[in-house]
Design an enzyme around this catalytic site. Structure first.
Site, mmCIF file in Angstrom:
data_model
loop_
_atom_site.group_PDB
_atom_site.id
_atom_site.type_symbol
_atom_site.label_atom_id
_atom_site.label_comp_id
_atom_site.label_asym_id
_atom_site.label_seq_id
_atom_site.Cartn_x
_atom_site.Cartn_y
_atom_site.Cartn_z
ATOM 1 N N PHE A 1 -14.136 -4.342 1.354
ATOM 2 C CA PHE A 1 -15.152 -3.807 0.442
ATOM 3 C C PHE A 1 -16.562 -3.908 1.043
ATOM 4 O O PHE A 1 -17.546 -3.955 0.306
ATOM 5 C CB PHE A 1 -15.128 -4.502 -0.930
ATOM 6 C CG PHE A 1 -13.844 -4.349 -1.703
ATOM 7 C CD1 PHE A 1 -13.076 -3.194 -1.575
ATOM 8 C CD2 PHE A 1 -13.408 -5.335 -2.587
ATOM 9 C CE1 PHE A 1 -11.896 -3.045 -2.302
ATOM 10 C CE2 PHE A 1 -12.233 -5.193 -3.312
ATOM 11 C CZ PHE A 1 -11.475 -4.044 -3.168
ATOM 12 N N GLY B 1 -18.388 -2.136 -1.706
ATOM 13 C CA GLY B 1 -19.196 -3.064 -2.491
ATOM 14 C C GLY B 1 -18.644 -3.239 -3.889
ATOM 15 O O GLY B 1 -17.436 -3.420 -4.081
ATOM 16 N N TYR C 1 0.861 -1.184 0.000
ATOM 17 C CA TYR C 1 0.000 0.000 0.000
ATOM 18 C C TYR C 1 0.894 1.231 0.000
ATOM 19 O O TYR C 1 1.237 1.774 1.052
ATOM 20 C CB TYR C 1 -0.910 0.023 1.232
ATOM 21 C CG TYR C 1 -1.996 -1.033 1.262
ATOM 22 C CD1 TYR C 1 -2.409 -1.689 0.100
ATOM 23 C CD2 TYR C 1 -2.639 -1.362 2.451
ATOM 24 C CE1 TYR C 1 -3.415 -2.645 0.145
ATOM 25 C CE2 TYR C 1 -3.647 -2.319 2.494
ATOM 26 C CZ TYR C 1 -4.024 -2.956 1.337
ATOM 27 O OH TYR C 1 -5.011 -3.898 1.388
HETATM 28 N N1 NAP Z 1 -6.969 -8.635 1.167
HETATM 29 C C1 NAP Z 1 -7.255 -7.912 0.113
HETATM 30 O O1 NAP Z 1 -7.099 -8.342 -1.028
HETATM 31 C C2 NAP Z 1 -7.800 -6.532 0.298
HETATM 32 C C3 NAP Z 1 -8.338 -5.864 -0.816
HETATM 33 C C4 NAP Z 1 -8.852 -4.589 -0.622
HETATM 34 C C5 NAP Z 1 -8.826 -4.016 0.636
HETATM 35 N N2 NAP Z 1 -8.280 -4.680 1.700
HETATM 36 C C6 NAP Z 1 -8.254 -4.076 3.052
HETATM 37 O O2 NAP Z 1 -9.592 -3.856 3.453
HETATM 38 C C7 NAP Z 1 -9.776 -2.489 3.831
HETATM 39 C C8 NAP Z 1 -11.199 -2.088 3.479
HETATM 40 O O3 NAP Z 1 -11.347 -2.084 2.078
HETATM 41 P P1 NAP Z 1 -11.515 -0.725 1.270
HETATM 42 O O4 NAP Z 1 -10.853 0.372 1.993
HETATM 43 O O5 NAP Z 1 -11.103 -0.993 -0.121
HETATM 44 O O6 NAP Z 1 -13.081 -0.583 1.146
HETATM 45 P P2 NAP Z 1 -14.263 -0.185 2.161
HETATM 46 O O7 NAP Z 1 -13.819 -0.073 3.541
HETATM 47 O O8 NAP Z 1 -15.380 -1.066 1.816
HETATM 48 O O9 NAP Z 1 -14.639 1.261 1.582
HETATM 49 C C9 NAP Z 1 -13.715 2.267 1.476
HETATM 50 C C10 NAP Z 1 -14.253 3.265 0.470
HETATM 51 O O10 NAP Z 1 -15.440 3.848 0.980
HETATM 52 C C11 NAP Z 1 -15.197 5.193 1.373
HETATM 53 N N3 NAP Z 1 -15.733 5.323 2.730
HETATM 54 C C12 NAP Z 1 -15.243 4.829 3.896
HETATM 55 N N4 NAP Z 1 -16.041 5.156 4.916
HETATM 56 C C13 NAP Z 1 -17.074 5.855 4.398
HETATM 57 C C14 NAP Z 1 -18.209 6.466 4.959
HETATM 58 N N5 NAP Z 1 -18.466 6.422 6.266
HETATM 59 N N6 NAP Z 1 -19.067 7.123 4.124
HETATM 60 C C15 NAP Z 1 -18.831 7.198 2.788
HETATM 61 N N7 NAP Z 1 -17.754 6.634 2.199
HETATM 62 C C16 NAP Z 1 -16.889 5.969 3.006
HETATM 63 C C17 NAP Z 1 -13.714 5.412 1.296
HETATM 64 O O11 NAP Z 1 -13.403 6.703 0.832
HETATM 65 P P3 NAP Z 1 -12.827 7.846 1.841
HETATM 66 O O12 NAP Z 1 -11.372 7.595 2.031
HETATM 67 O O13 NAP Z 1 -13.136 9.109 1.092
HETATM 68 O O14 NAP Z 1 -13.604 7.730 3.124
HETATM 69 C C18 NAP Z 1 -13.301 4.395 0.234
HETATM 70 O O15 NAP Z 1 -13.537 4.895 -1.060
HETATM 71 C C19 NAP Z 1 -8.687 -1.756 3.042
HETATM 72 O O16 NAP Z 1 -8.435 -0.470 3.578
HETATM 73 C C20 NAP Z 1 -7.552 -2.713 3.142
HETATM 74 O O17 NAP Z 1 -6.881 -2.578 4.389
HETATM 75 C C21 NAP Z 1 -7.795 -5.935 1.536
#
Ligand code: NAP
Length: 298
Positions: free
Chosen positions: A221, A225, A72
């Protein structure tokens, strides 16, 4: 620790490390261009200060489970270095989870480690985080290996665990077959997969099976989503909007609450670089959806 955070409950990772069920994902800390070119939004200096503040606030709000990865990073920011800068010396009880197998070279090009290269990836995380051992390392299965065995790679990680570099092991982007194969090699503390409202039946079944086996299920996600790496922002599902309106909550909170309701072993790691979103996400721990709302959402 805040009362808000406590309301989501806790789980013992690997049967021992207590974590609050709302954690934090670090992927968003390095900006929209986490895997790409220079930021076109806030400059790196502004983003750095904001991300450090978000990390510190997360811990103040009771977050004690942070998911990260050495891969990252954007041209000027690295999630692991931000975590180190914001939180070291680390508070007692903070669990940092990382993942290996994918790697990125200094120019950002992706590569995949051979089993004997996993030690180097673990050590890279240790260096950047400034730790002498890692609490939890997930073996992140490449898409091309979805139907292939992983015992060689998992065995290499099990040796690092034996050597004391790693305390617990997990799997990511894994199938039920991977889980069975890995468990024959070493204990598995968690499975970290894409999951949320609308998840396919096989993933729901894997989530359920993890619970039966005392294994944490860590969805990513859950908010984004179908937007996946691009993030939330696509047109929101009408049912999510309806429940959000009725409960005075945001759609992101409804999505998190639904996900957490899938079992006590489900540990959310919402990712954000926005302090307001962080507060919302932590507060979602207090939102209990009714059986009707859960059924409506899927
Ligand atoms: N193992 C894997 O392959 C893998 C893959 C992907 C992710 N991950 C891990 O999982 C974590 C979560 O996944 P993710 O960050 O991709 O997705 P997520 O938590 O489902 O969503 C994050 C997205 O939603 C927005 N967001 C977050 N809180 C919000 C809220 N309260 N209201 C509106 N929008 C909101 C964020 O933008 P803003 O920054 O603008 O809030 C970002 O665009 C990652 O940070 C990472 O550590 C692991």
């Amino acid at each position: 620790m805040s009362t808000q955070q406590n309301t989501a409950g806790m789980w013992r990772l690997g049967g021992e490390l207590p974590v609050n069920r709302i954690g934090f994902g670090a992927m968003r800390l390095t900006g929209r261009a986490a895997f790409g070119s220079r930021q076109d939004g806030p400059t790196a200096a502004v983003l750095r200060e904001r991300s450090i503040a978000v990390l510190r606030r997360a811990v103040e709000l009771g977050v004690n489970h942070i998911d990260t990865a050495a891969f990252y990073f954007s041209p000027l920011l690295s999630a692991n270095e931000l975590i180190n800068r914001a939180l070291a010396p680390y508070p007692d009880g903070l669990v940092i989870a990382t993942k290996v197998w994918p790697g990125r070279d200094p120019s950002g090009e992706w590569w995949w480690a051979r089993p004997e290269q996993l030690r180097g990836q673990v050590e890279e995380n240790l260096r950047r985080l400034g730790r002498d051992h890692l609490d939890l390392v997930n073996l992140r299965v490449p898409p091309s290996r979805r139907d292939a065995p992983l015992a060689e790679h998992f065995g290499a990680l099990a040796e690092l665990r034996e050597a004391g570099l790693v305390r617990h092991l997990g799997l990511s982007n894994a199938t039920a077959a991977h889980l069975a194969e890995a468990r024959a090699v070493a204990p598995v503390a968690c499975v970290q997969n894409a999951f949320g409202i609308g998840a396919p039946a096989a993933e729901r079944e894997l989530l359920r099976a993890c619970g039966e086996q005392g294994i944490a299920y860590v969805p990513f996600f859950a908010i984004a989503g179908a937007g996946r790496e691009a993030g939330a922002g696509a047109a929101e599902d009408e049912r999510v909007l309806a429940v959000a309106r009725a409960r005075g909550a945001t759609p992101a909170q409804v999505r998190l609450a639904w996900t957490l309701a899938q079992g006590p072993h489900v540990l959310a790691i919402p990712g954000t670089g926005d302090p307001g979103h962080l507060a919302e996400n932590v507060a979602a721990g207090a939102l209990r959806l009714s059986a009707e709302e859960l059924a409506l959402l899927g």
